[in-house]
Design a protein around this motif. Structure first.
Motif, PDB file in Angstrom:
ATOM      1  N   ARG A  92       4.367   5.867 -11.987  1.00 13.20           N
ATOM      2  CA  ARG A  92       5.839   5.811 -12.128  1.00 13.20           C
ATOM      3  C   ARG A  92       6.443   5.702 -10.726  1.00 13.20           C
ATOM      4  N   PRO A  93       7.692   5.197 -10.603  1.00 15.86           N
ATOM      5  CA  PRO A  93       8.330   5.197  -9.284  1.00 15.86           C
ATOM      6  C   PRO A  93       8.292   6.609  -8.680  1.00 15.86           C
ATOM      7  N   GLY A  94       7.990   6.685  -7.410  1.00 16.00           N
ATOM      8  CA  GLY A  94       7.871   7.995  -6.757  1.00 16.00           C
ATOM      9  C   GLY A  94       6.421   8.457  -6.652  1.00 16.00           C
ATOM     10  N   ASP A  95       5.540   7.871  -7.476  1.00 17.34           N
ATOM     11  CA  ASP A  95       4.121   8.242  -7.421  1.00 17.34           C
ATOM     12  C   ASP A  95       3.437   7.580  -6.222  1.00 17.34           C
ATOM     13  N   HIS A  96       2.302   8.142  -5.883  1.00 18.26           N
ATOM     14  CA  HIS A  96       1.474   7.593  -4.801  1.00 18.26           C
ATOM     15  C   HIS A  96       0.126   7.172  -5.383  1.00 18.26           C
ATOM     16  N   LEU A  97      -0.290   5.958  -5.022  1.00 15.98           N
ATOM     17  CA  LEU A  97      -1.612   5.456  -5.428  1.00 15.98           C
ATOM     18  C   LEU A  97      -2.524   5.472  -4.216  1.00 15.98           C
ATOM     19  N   LEU A  98      -3.678   6.112  -4.375  1.00 11.11           N
ATOM     20  CA  LEU A  98      -4.664   6.109  -3.298  1.00 11.11           C
ATOM     21  C   LEU A  98      -5.719   5.066  -3.656  1.00 11.11           C
ATOM     22  N   ALA A  99      -5.742   3.961  -2.919  1.00 10.38           N
ATOM     23  CA  ALA A  99      -6.655   2.866  -3.276  1.00 10.38           C
ATOM     24  C   ALA A  99      -7.711   2.665  -2.197  1.00 10.38           C
ATOM     25  N   SER A 100      -8.865   2.259  -2.646  1.00  9.75           N
ATOM     26  CA  SER A 100      -9.932   1.934  -1.704  1.00  9.75           C
ATOM     27  C   SER A 100      -9.487   0.791  -0.807  1.00  9.75           C
ATOM     28  N   LYS A 101      -9.924   0.825   0.446  1.00  8.42           N
ATOM     29  CA  LYS A 101      -9.584  -0.304   1.331  1.00  8.42           C
ATOM     30  C   LYS A 101     -10.580  -1.456   1.143  1.00  8.42           C
ATOM     31  N   TRP A 102     -11.626  -1.217   0.332  1.00  9.01           N
ATOM     32  CA  TRP A 102     -12.624  -2.254   0.082  1.00  9.01           C
ATOM     33  C   TRP A 102     -12.243  -2.939  -1.221  1.00  9.01           C
ATOM     34  N   LEU A 103     -11.436  -3.976  -1.107  1.00 10.09           N
ATOM     35  CA  LEU A 103     -10.761  -4.538  -2.271  1.00 10.09           C
ATOM     36  C   LEU A 103     -10.767  -6.046  -2.290  1.00 10.09           C
ATOM     37  N   TYR A 104     -10.670  -6.598  -3.487  1.00  4.39           N
ATOM     38  CA  TYR A 104     -10.338  -8.021  -3.649  1.00  4.39           C
ATOM     39  C   TYR A 104      -8.935  -8.214  -3.053  1.00  4.39           C
ATOM     40  N   GLY A 105      -8.753  -9.291  -2.264  1.00  2.00           N
ATOM     41  CA  GLY A 105      -7.485  -9.504  -1.558  1.00  2.00           C
ATOM     42  C   GLY A 105      -6.274  -9.542  -2.486  1.00  2.00           C
ATOM     43  N   GLY A 106      -6.437 -10.152  -3.661  1.00  2.80           N
ATOM     44  CA  GLY A 106      -5.316 -10.252  -4.606  1.00  2.80           C
ATOM     45  C   GLY A 106      -4.872  -8.874  -5.079  1.00  2.80           C
ATOM     46  N   THR A 107      -5.820  -8.001  -5.306  1.00  5.65           N
ATOM     47  CA  THR A 107      -5.490  -6.636  -5.738  1.00  5.65           C
ATOM     48  C   THR A 107      -4.737  -5.907  -4.632  1.00  5.65           C
ATOM     49  N   GLN A 108      -5.223  -6.102  -3.403  1.00  2.00           N
ATOM     50  CA  GLN A 108      -4.552  -5.457  -2.272  1.00  2.00           C
ATOM     51  C   GLN A 108      -3.103  -5.937  -2.157  1.00  2.00           C
ATOM     52  N   ASP A 109      -2.883  -7.240  -2.315  1.00  2.00           N
ATOM     53  CA  ASP A 109      -1.518  -7.782  -2.236  1.00  2.00           C
ATOM     54  C   ASP A 109      -0.651  -7.233  -3.366  1.00  2.00           C
ATOM     55  N   LEU A 110      -1.215  -7.108  -4.560  1.00  2.00           N
ATOM     56  CA  LEU A 110      -0.464  -6.550  -5.693  1.00  2.00           C
ATOM     57  C   LEU A 110       0.012  -5.131  -5.342  1.00  2.00           C
ATOM     58  N   PHE A 111      -0.901  -4.348  -4.782  1.00  2.00           N
ATOM     59  CA  PHE A 111      -0.551  -2.964  -4.447  1.00  2.00           C
ATOM     60  C   PHE A 111       0.504  -2.907  -3.353  1.00  2.00           C
ATOM     61  N   THR A 112       0.228  -3.632  -2.255  1.00  2.00           N
ATOM     62  CA  THR A 112       1.105  -3.452  -1.096  1.00  2.00           C
ATOM     63  C   THR A 112       2.433  -4.193  -1.258  1.00  2.00           C
ATOM     64  N   ASP A 113       2.413  -5.379  -1.866  1.00  2.00           N
ATOM     65  CA  ASP A 113       3.666  -6.139  -1.988  1.00  2.00           C
ATOM     66  C   ASP A 113       4.468  -5.693  -3.218  1.00  2.00           C
ATOM     67  N   GLU A 114       3.817  -5.622  -4.371  1.00  4.18           N
ATOM     68  CA  GLU A 114       4.563  -5.400  -5.608  1.00  4.18           C
ATOM     69  C   GLU A 114       4.764  -3.920  -5.937  1.00  4.18           C
ATOM     70  N   PHE A 115       3.700  -3.125  -5.824  1.00  5.67           N
ATOM     71  CA  PHE A 115       3.843  -1.713  -6.204  1.00  5.67           C
ATOM     72  C   PHE A 115       4.832  -1.005  -5.277  1.00  5.67           C
ATOM     73  N   GLU A 116       4.737  -1.326  -3.991  1.00  7.71           N
ATOM     74  CA  GLU A 116       5.679  -0.704  -3.040  1.00  7.71           C
ATOM     75  C   GLU A 116       7.113  -1.066  -3.441  1.00  7.71           C
ATOM     76  N   ARG A 117       7.305  -2.321  -3.893  1.00  4.88           N
ATOM     77  CA  ARG A 117       8.622  -2.797  -4.310  1.00  4.88           C
ATOM     78  C   ARG A 117       9.123  -2.020  -5.534  1.00  4.88           C
ATOM     79  N   LEU A 118       8.183  -1.514  -6.344  1.00  2.00           N
ATOM     80  CA  LEU A 118       8.557  -0.757  -7.546  1.00  2.00           C
ATOM     81  C   LEU A 118       8.708   0.743  -7.253  1.00  2.00           C
ATOM     82  N   GLY A 119       8.602   1.097  -5.966  1.00  2.00           N
ATOM     83  CA  GLY A 119       8.771   2.503  -5.605  1.00  2.00           C
ATOM     84  C   GLY A 119       7.489   3.312  -5.730  1.00  2.00           C
ATOM     85  N   ILE A 120       6.355   2.619  -5.830  1.00  5.37           N
ATOM     86  CA  ILE A 120       5.054   3.325  -5.887  1.00  5.37           C
ATOM     87  C   ILE A 120       4.419   3.152  -4.510  1.00  5.37           C
TER      88      ILE A 120
END
Ligand code: PLP
Length: 384
Positions: A92-120
Protein backbone atom coordinates in the motif's frame (compact mmCIF):
# COMPACT_ATOMS: atom_id res chain seq x y z
CA UNK A 1 -7.08 -45.65 -0.09
CA UNK A 2 -4.91 -42.58 0.21
CA UNK A 3 -3.83 -41.31 -3.20
CA UNK A 4 -0.10 -41.12 -3.86
CA UNK A 5 0.95 -37.58 -4.79
CA UNK A 6 1.40 -37.34 -8.53
CA UNK A 7 4.75 -36.74 -10.18
CA UNK A 8 5.47 -33.44 -11.94
CA UNK A 9 5.01 -34.78 -15.48
CA UNK A 10 1.64 -36.33 -14.57
CA UNK A 11 0.53 -33.06 -12.93
CA UNK A 12 1.65 -31.00 -15.91
CA UNK A 13 0.00 -33.31 -18.44
CA UNK A 14 -3.27 -34.04 -16.64
CA UNK A 15 -3.78 -31.37 -13.98
CA UNK A 16 -5.90 -33.33 -11.50
CA UNK A 17 -6.65 -36.46 -13.52
CA UNK A 18 -10.16 -37.79 -13.75
CA UNK A 19 -11.47 -40.52 -16.00
CA UNK A 20 -12.65 -38.80 -19.17
CA UNK A 21 -16.10 -39.59 -20.55
CA UNK A 22 -16.51 -41.39 -23.87
CA UNK A 23 -15.90 -39.04 -26.77
CA UNK A 24 -14.24 -36.37 -24.59
CA UNK A 25 -11.31 -34.54 -26.24
CA UNK A 26 -7.89 -35.55 -24.94
CA UNK A 27 -6.59 -31.99 -25.05
CA UNK A 28 -8.40 -29.01 -23.57
CA UNK A 29 -10.30 -27.28 -26.40
CA UNK A 30 -9.46 -23.62 -26.97
CA UNK A 31 -12.34 -21.61 -25.58
CA UNK A 32 -11.72 -18.47 -27.61
CA UNK A 33 -14.58 -16.57 -26.10
CA UNK A 34 -14.44 -13.31 -24.20
CA UNK A 35 -17.69 -13.94 -22.39
CA UNK A 36 -20.06 -16.73 -21.32
CA UNK A 37 -23.81 -17.17 -20.82
CA UNK A 38 -24.80 -15.82 -17.45
CA UNK A 39 -27.76 -17.61 -15.81
CA UNK A 40 -30.67 -15.16 -15.53
CA UNK A 41 -31.31 -14.28 -11.91
CA UNK A 42 -28.32 -16.42 -10.80
CA UNK A 43 -25.73 -15.39 -8.27
CA UNK A 44 -22.97 -17.55 -9.80
CA UNK A 45 -19.51 -16.17 -10.51
CA UNK A 46 -19.56 -14.15 -13.72
CA UNK A 47 -17.36 -15.78 -16.36
CA UNK A 48 -15.39 -13.28 -18.41
CA UNK A 49 -11.93 -13.78 -19.87
CA UNK A 50 -10.50 -10.62 -18.29
CA UNK A 51 -11.43 -12.10 -14.89
CA UNK A 52 -8.94 -14.96 -15.33
CA UNK A 53 -11.71 -17.59 -15.21
CA UNK A 54 -11.78 -18.66 -18.86
CA UNK A 55 -11.43 -22.52 -18.96
CA UNK A 56 -8.01 -22.32 -20.66
CA UNK A 57 -6.71 -19.89 -18.03
CA UNK A 58 -8.05 -22.14 -15.26
CA UNK A 59 -6.48 -25.30 -16.73
CA UNK A 60 -2.95 -23.88 -16.69
CA UNK A 61 -3.46 -22.36 -13.24
CA UNK A 62 -4.50 -25.75 -11.84
CA UNK A 63 -1.39 -27.39 -13.26
CA UNK A 64 0.99 -24.72 -11.97
CA UNK A 65 -0.55 -24.82 -8.48
CA UNK A 66 -0.02 -28.60 -8.40
CA UNK A 67 3.58 -28.26 -9.56
CA UNK A 68 4.41 -25.55 -7.02
CA UNK A 69 2.58 -27.31 -4.17
CA UNK A 70 0.41 -24.16 -3.85
CA UNK A 71 -3.23 -23.86 -2.86
CA UNK A 72 -3.90 -21.77 -5.96
CA UNK A 73 -2.33 -20.06 -8.95
CA UNK A 74 -3.37 -17.53 -11.56
CA UNK A 75 -2.10 -16.77 -15.05
CA UNK A 76 -1.86 -13.23 -16.42
CA UNK A 77 -0.67 -11.52 -19.60
CA UNK A 78 3.08 -11.34 -18.90
CA UNK A 79 5.74 -11.92 -16.28
CA UNK A 80 5.81 -8.18 -15.62
CA UNK A 81 2.04 -8.21 -15.03
CA UNK A 82 2.51 -11.10 -12.58
CA UNK A 83 5.22 -9.19 -10.69
CA UNK A 84 3.19 -5.97 -10.64
CA UNK A 85 -0.09 -7.56 -9.51
CA UNK A 86 1.55 -9.80 -6.90
CA UNK A 87 3.20 -6.76 -5.31
CA UNK A 88 0.14 -4.51 -5.57
CA UNK A 89 -1.74 -7.24 -3.70
CA UNK A 90 0.47 -6.90 -0.65
CA UNK A 91 1.76 -3.30 -0.76
CA UNK A 92 0.00 0.00 0.00
CA UNK A 93 1.19 3.62 -0.34
CA UNK A 94 3.52 4.32 2.58
CA UNK A 95 4.86 0.75 2.62
CA UNK A 96 8.48 -0.15 2.01
CA UNK A 97 9.57 -2.98 -0.29
CA UNK A 98 12.94 -4.56 0.35
CA UNK A 99 14.06 -6.04 -2.97
CA UNK A 100 17.11 -8.00 -3.95
CA UNK A 101 19.61 -6.01 -5.99
CA UNK A 102 20.14 -9.12 -8.15
CA UNK A 103 17.23 -8.56 -10.48
CA UNK A 104 15.92 -8.66 -14.01
CA UNK A 105 16.31 -5.05 -15.25
CA UNK A 106 12.60 -4.68 -16.07
CA UNK A 107 11.62 -5.65 -12.54
CA UNK A 108 14.08 -3.16 -11.12
CA UNK A 109 12.63 -0.38 -13.30
CA UNK A 110 9.09 -1.31 -12.23
CA UNK A 111 10.11 -1.00 -8.59
CA UNK A 112 12.15 2.16 -8.80
CA UNK A 113 10.16 4.09 -11.42
CA UNK A 114 6.57 2.97 -10.86
CA UNK A 115 6.32 1.80 -7.25
CA UNK A 116 8.07 4.92 -5.98
CA UNK A 117 5.54 6.94 -8.01
CA UNK A 118 2.73 5.10 -6.16
CA UNK A 119 4.20 6.05 -2.79
CA UNK A 120 5.83 2.66 -2.15
CA UNK A 121 9.49 3.13 -1.23
CA UNK A 122 11.96 0.53 -2.42
CA UNK A 123 15.45 -0.46 -1.23
CA UNK A 124 17.69 -2.72 -3.24
CA UNK A 125 19.82 -4.91 -1.00
CA UNK A 126 22.29 -7.78 -1.27
CA UNK A 127 20.35 -10.94 -0.41
CA UNK A 128 23.39 -13.12 -1.12
CA UNK A 129 24.89 -11.90 2.15
CA UNK A 130 23.33 -10.84 5.46
CA UNK A 131 23.56 -7.19 4.35
CA UNK A 132 19.86 -7.13 3.38
CA UNK A 133 18.74 -7.39 7.03
CA UNK A 134 20.06 -3.88 7.70
CA UNK A 135 17.55 -2.49 5.19
CA UNK A 136 14.45 -3.64 7.08
CA UNK A 137 12.50 -0.58 8.23
CA UNK A 138 9.48 -0.09 10.45
CA UNK A 139 7.26 0.20 7.38
CA UNK A 140 8.80 -2.71 5.47
CA UNK A 141 5.92 -4.87 4.33
CA UNK A 142 7.42 -7.27 1.78
CA UNK A 143 10.68 -8.76 0.54
CA UNK A 144 11.24 -9.69 -3.10
CA UNK A 145 13.94 -11.97 -4.43
CA UNK A 146 14.70 -13.56 -7.76
CA UNK A 147 16.47 -16.91 -7.79
CA UNK A 148 18.45 -18.02 -9.71
CA UNK A 149 19.30 -14.44 -10.56
CA UNK A 150 19.35 -12.82 -13.95
CA UNK A 151 21.95 -12.82 -15.55
CA UNK A 152 24.62 -14.17 -13.17
CA UNK A 153 22.72 -17.32 -12.17
CA UNK A 154 23.44 -16.77 -8.48
CA UNK A 155 21.27 -18.93 -6.20
CA UNK A 156 19.74 -17.28 -3.13
CA UNK A 157 19.29 -19.34 0.02
CA UNK A 158 15.57 -18.74 0.61
CA UNK A 159 15.14 -20.47 3.97
CA UNK A 160 16.90 -17.99 6.30
CA UNK A 161 15.25 -15.06 4.50
CA UNK A 162 11.83 -16.72 4.85
CA UNK A 163 12.48 -17.36 8.56
CA UNK A 164 13.19 -13.67 9.26
CA UNK A 165 10.24 -12.60 7.11
CA UNK A 166 7.97 -14.87 9.17
CA UNK A 167 9.37 -13.51 12.43
CA UNK A 168 8.81 -9.90 11.33
CA UNK A 169 5.48 -10.49 9.58
CA UNK A 170 6.81 -9.65 6.11
CA UNK A 171 5.49 -11.18 2.90
CA UNK A 172 8.16 -12.99 0.87
CA UNK A 173 7.73 -12.95 -2.92
CA UNK A 174 10.09 -15.03 -5.05
CA UNK A 175 10.56 -14.99 -8.83
CA UNK A 176 11.72 -18.49 -9.80
CA UNK A 177 11.41 -18.04 -13.55
CA UNK A 178 14.93 -19.45 -14.12
CA UNK A 179 14.27 -22.56 -12.01
CA UNK A 180 10.64 -23.49 -12.77
CA UNK A 181 8.90 -25.74 -10.22
CA UNK A 182 10.79 -28.67 -11.73
CA UNK A 183 14.13 -27.39 -10.41
CA UNK A 184 12.90 -25.55 -7.28
CA UNK A 185 9.68 -24.93 -5.38
CA UNK A 186 10.11 -21.78 -3.33
CA UNK A 187 6.99 -22.35 -1.21
CA UNK A 188 8.69 -25.43 0.29
CA UNK A 189 11.36 -23.07 1.67
CA UNK A 190 8.89 -20.63 3.21
CA UNK A 191 8.08 -18.18 0.40
CA UNK A 192 4.54 -16.78 0.42
CA UNK A 193 4.13 -16.08 -3.28
CA UNK A 194 5.92 -17.46 -6.33
CA UNK A 195 6.10 -15.42 -9.52
CA UNK A 196 6.91 -16.68 -13.02
CA UNK A 197 7.46 -15.22 -16.41
CA UNK A 198 5.62 -18.04 -18.21
CA UNK A 199 7.09 -16.57 -21.40
CA UNK A 200 10.25 -18.50 -20.50
CA UNK A 201 10.56 -22.19 -19.53
CA UNK A 202 6.95 -22.75 -18.42
CA UNK A 203 5.73 -22.27 -21.99
CA UNK A 204 9.14 -23.08 -23.40
CA UNK A 205 8.66 -22.41 -27.11
CA UNK A 206 9.33 -18.66 -27.47
CA UNK A 207 5.84 -18.08 -28.88
CA UNK A 208 3.84 -16.69 -25.95
CA UNK A 209 4.07 -13.81 -23.47
CA UNK A 210 2.56 -14.82 -20.12
CA UNK A 211 3.04 -14.74 -16.38
CA UNK A 212 1.78 -16.48 -13.27
CA UNK A 213 1.53 -16.15 -9.50
CA UNK A 214 1.12 -19.08 -7.09
CA UNK A 215 0.41 -19.05 -3.35
CA UNK A 216 -2.45 -19.24 -0.86
CA UNK A 217 -6.02 -19.28 -2.19
CA UNK A 218 -6.75 -16.06 -0.30
CA UNK A 219 -3.90 -14.06 -1.80
CA UNK A 220 -4.48 -15.46 -5.30
CA UNK A 221 -8.11 -14.32 -5.03
CA UNK A 222 -6.80 -10.83 -4.30
CA UNK A 223 -4.48 -11.05 -7.35
CA UNK A 224 -7.60 -12.03 -9.34
CA UNK A 225 -9.46 -8.97 -8.02
CA UNK A 226 -6.60 -6.75 -9.21
CA UNK A 227 -6.47 -8.60 -12.55
CA UNK A 228 -10.14 -7.69 -13.06
CA UNK A 229 -9.40 -4.04 -12.34
CA UNK A 230 -6.02 -3.50 -13.97
CA UNK A 231 -6.84 -5.85 -16.84
CA UNK A 232 -3.67 -7.68 -18.01
CA UNK A 233 -5.41 -10.99 -18.81
CA UNK A 234 -3.83 -13.89 -20.72
CA UNK A 235 -5.55 -14.57 -24.04
CA UNK A 236 -7.23 -18.04 -24.17
CA UNK A 237 -5.18 -19.13 -27.18
CA UNK A 238 -1.99 -18.14 -25.37
CA UNK A 239 -3.19 -20.07 -22.29
CA UNK A 240 -3.82 -23.11 -24.50
CA UNK A 241 -0.27 -22.84 -25.90
CA UNK A 242 1.10 -22.58 -22.35
CA UNK A 243 -0.83 -25.72 -21.41
CA UNK A 244 0.70 -27.55 -24.36
CA UNK A 245 4.16 -26.29 -23.43
CA UNK A 246 3.74 -27.29 -19.79
CA UNK A 247 3.06 -30.90 -20.72
CA UNK A 248 6.74 -31.29 -21.62
CA UNK A 249 8.13 -29.02 -18.88
CA UNK A 250 9.74 -31.83 -16.88
CA UNK A 251 11.42 -33.49 -19.87
CA UNK A 252 12.52 -30.14 -21.26
CA UNK A 253 14.01 -29.14 -17.91
CA UNK A 254 15.89 -32.45 -17.64
CA UNK A 255 17.44 -31.73 -21.02
CA UNK A 256 18.11 -28.04 -20.21
CA UNK A 257 19.83 -29.18 -17.00
CA UNK A 258 22.02 -31.68 -18.86
CA UNK A 259 22.83 -29.33 -21.75
CA UNK A 260 23.50 -26.38 -19.40
CA UNK A 261 25.99 -28.45 -17.43
CA UNK A 262 27.77 -29.79 -20.54
CA UNK A 263 27.96 -26.30 -22.05
CA UNK A 264 29.34 -24.81 -18.81
CA UNK A 265 31.99 -27.54 -18.61
CA UNK A 266 33.02 -26.84 -22.20
CA UNK A 267 33.14 -23.08 -21.56
CA UNK A 268 35.43 -23.49 -18.53
CA UNK A 269 38.06 -25.10 -20.77
CA UNK A 270 37.84 -22.58 -23.61
CA UNK A 271 40.93 -20.33 -23.85
CA UNK A 272 38.92 -17.27 -24.97
CA UNK A 273 36.51 -17.49 -22.01
CA UNK A 274 37.87 -16.07 -18.77
CA UNK A 275 35.06 -17.04 -16.37
CA UNK A 276 31.86 -19.08 -16.38
CA UNK A 277 28.84 -18.68 -14.15
CA UNK A 278 26.71 -21.79 -13.70
CA UNK A 279 25.62 -23.16 -10.31
CA UNK A 280 26.48 -26.71 -11.35
CA UNK A 281 30.19 -25.86 -11.44
CA UNK A 282 31.96 -26.72 -8.20
CA UNK A 283 33.67 -23.33 -7.97
CA UNK A 284 30.40 -21.38 -8.37
CA UNK A 285 29.88 -19.43 -5.12
CA UNK A 286 26.38 -20.91 -4.66
CA UNK A 287 27.12 -24.47 -5.75
CA UNK A 288 26.31 -25.88 -2.28
CA UNK A 289 23.12 -23.83 -1.82
CA UNK A 290 21.98 -24.87 -5.29
CA UNK A 291 22.79 -28.51 -4.57
CA UNK A 292 20.78 -28.39 -1.35
CA UNK A 293 17.74 -26.50 -2.65
CA UNK A 294 17.42 -27.33 -6.35
CA UNK A 295 16.65 -30.53 -8.21
CA UNK A 296 18.63 -29.36 -11.25
CA UNK A 297 21.09 -26.55 -11.99
CA UNK A 298 19.24 -25.27 -15.06
CA UNK A 299 20.17 -24.23 -18.55
CA UNK A 300 21.31 -20.65 -17.96
CA UNK A 301 25.05 -20.01 -18.27
CA UNK A 302 26.95 -16.71 -18.03
CA UNK A 303 30.26 -16.48 -19.89
CA UNK A 304 32.90 -13.74 -19.68
CA UNK A 305 34.73 -13.32 -22.97
CA UNK A 306 38.31 -12.14 -23.04
CA UNK A 307 38.35 -8.98 -25.16
CA UNK A 308 35.20 -7.33 -23.81
CA UNK A 309 32.29 -6.03 -25.88
CA UNK A 310 34.17 -6.31 -29.18
CA UNK A 311 34.87 -10.00 -28.60
CA UNK A 312 31.22 -10.58 -27.66
CA UNK A 313 29.96 -8.86 -30.80
CA UNK A 314 32.37 -10.79 -33.02
CA UNK A 315 31.26 -14.10 -31.53
CA UNK A 316 27.56 -13.19 -31.81
CA UNK A 317 27.98 -12.30 -35.48
CA UNK A 318 29.28 -15.77 -36.27
CA UNK A 319 26.81 -17.98 -34.37
CA UNK A 320 24.65 -20.09 -36.70
CA UNK A 321 22.52 -22.27 -34.42
CA UNK A 322 22.30 -20.05 -31.35
CA UNK A 323 20.50 -16.76 -31.94
CA UNK A 324 21.26 -13.35 -30.53
CA UNK A 325 17.91 -12.48 -28.94
CA UNK A 326 16.66 -11.38 -25.54
CA UNK A 327 14.49 -13.78 -23.51
CA UNK A 328 15.32 -17.30 -22.43
CA UNK A 329 13.90 -20.67 -21.55
CA UNK A 330 12.82 -21.74 -25.03
CA UNK A 331 13.82 -24.95 -26.78
CA UNK A 332 16.26 -23.01 -28.93
CA UNK A 333 19.59 -21.64 -27.66
CA UNK A 334 19.45 -17.86 -27.23
CA UNK A 335 22.29 -15.53 -26.35
CA UNK A 336 21.93 -12.03 -24.98
CA UNK A 337 24.24 -9.28 -23.85
CA UNK A 338 22.89 -7.63 -20.69
CA UNK A 339 24.97 -4.60 -21.70
CA UNK A 340 22.46 -3.82 -24.46
CA UNK A 341 19.32 -5.51 -23.11
CA UNK A 342 18.24 -6.12 -19.51
CA UNK A 343 20.92 -3.90 -17.93
CA UNK A 344 21.27 -1.25 -20.62
CA UNK A 345 20.12 1.47 -18.22
CA UNK A 346 23.13 0.97 -15.97
CA UNK A 347 26.50 2.54 -16.71
CA UNK A 348 29.46 0.32 -17.62
CA UNK A 349 30.86 0.94 -14.11
CA UNK A 350 27.59 -0.05 -12.45
CA UNK A 351 27.41 -3.22 -14.52
CA UNK A 352 31.02 -4.01 -13.67
CA UNK A 353 30.17 -3.59 -9.97
CA UNK A 354 27.32 -6.11 -10.39
CA UNK A 355 29.74 -8.63 -11.92
CA UNK A 356 28.49 -8.21 -15.50
CA UNK A 357 31.31 -6.36 -17.26
CA UNK A 358 31.21 -5.68 -21.01
CA UNK A 359 32.11 -8.97 -22.68
CA UNK A 360 29.69 -10.91 -20.48
CA UNK A 361 27.06 -12.84 -22.42
CA UNK A 362 24.14 -14.83 -21.06
CA UNK A 363 23.41 -18.10 -22.78
CA UNK A 364 20.02 -19.78 -22.47
CA UNK A 365 21.14 -23.24 -23.48
CA UNK A 366 18.37 -24.89 -25.48
CA UNK A 367 17.48 -28.52 -25.93
CA UNK A 368 19.25 -29.04 -29.26
CA UNK A 369 21.92 -31.76 -29.39
CA UNK A 370 24.48 -30.30 -27.05
CA UNK A 371 27.46 -31.19 -29.24
CA UNK A 372 25.95 -29.05 -32.00
CA UNK A 373 25.54 -26.10 -29.62
CA UNK A 374 29.14 -26.44 -28.46
CA UNK A 375 30.45 -26.76 -32.04
CA UNK A 376 28.51 -23.62 -32.98
CA UNK A 377 30.18 -21.60 -30.20
CA UNK A 378 33.55 -23.18 -31.03
CA UNK A 379 33.37 -22.08 -34.66
CA UNK A 380 32.02 -18.61 -33.75
CA UNK A 381 34.90 -18.04 -31.36
CA UNK A 382 37.43 -19.35 -33.89
CA UNK A 383 36.03 -17.05 -36.62
CA UNK A 384 36.81 -13.89 -34.65
N1 PLP B 1 11.29 -12.27 -14.36
C1 PLP B 1 12.44 -12.65 -14.94
C2 PLP B 1 13.46 -13.37 -14.11
C3 PLP B 1 12.70 -12.35 -16.28
O1 PLP B 1 13.86 -12.73 -16.84
C4 PLP B 1 11.71 -11.64 -17.03
C5 PLP B 1 11.93 -11.31 -18.45
O2 PLP B 1 12.99 -11.49 -19.00
C6 PLP B 1 10.53 -11.26 -16.39
C7 PLP B 1 10.34 -11.60 -15.07
C8 PLP B 1 9.45 -10.52 -17.14
O3 PLP B 1 8.74 -11.44 -17.94
P1 PLP B 1 7.88 -11.05 -19.23
O4 PLP B 1 8.83 -10.70 -20.32
O5 PLP B 1 7.08 -12.29 -19.50
O6 PLP B 1 7.00 -9.91 -18.86
Amino acid sequence: MKRQPLGPSTCAIHGSPERLSDGAPITTPIVQSSTFINPVGGADEVLYTRYGNNPNQLEVAKRLAALEGAEAAIFVGSGMAATALAHLTVLRPGDHLLASKWLYGGTQDLFTDEFERLGISVSLADVLTDEWRRHIRKNTRAVFIETPTNPLVRVVNIEPIAALCREKGLVLLVDTTFATPINMRALEFGADLVIHSATKYINGHSDVIGGAVAGSAEVIEEVRRLLKLWGPALDPHAAWLVERGMKTLAVRMARHNANGMAFAEWAVEHPQISAVSHPGLEDHPDHDVAGATMDGFGGMVGIHLKGGAKAAEQMLQHLRIASHAPSLGGVETLVSEPRVTSHARLSATERQALGIPDGFVRVSVGIEDVQDIISDFDQALAAR
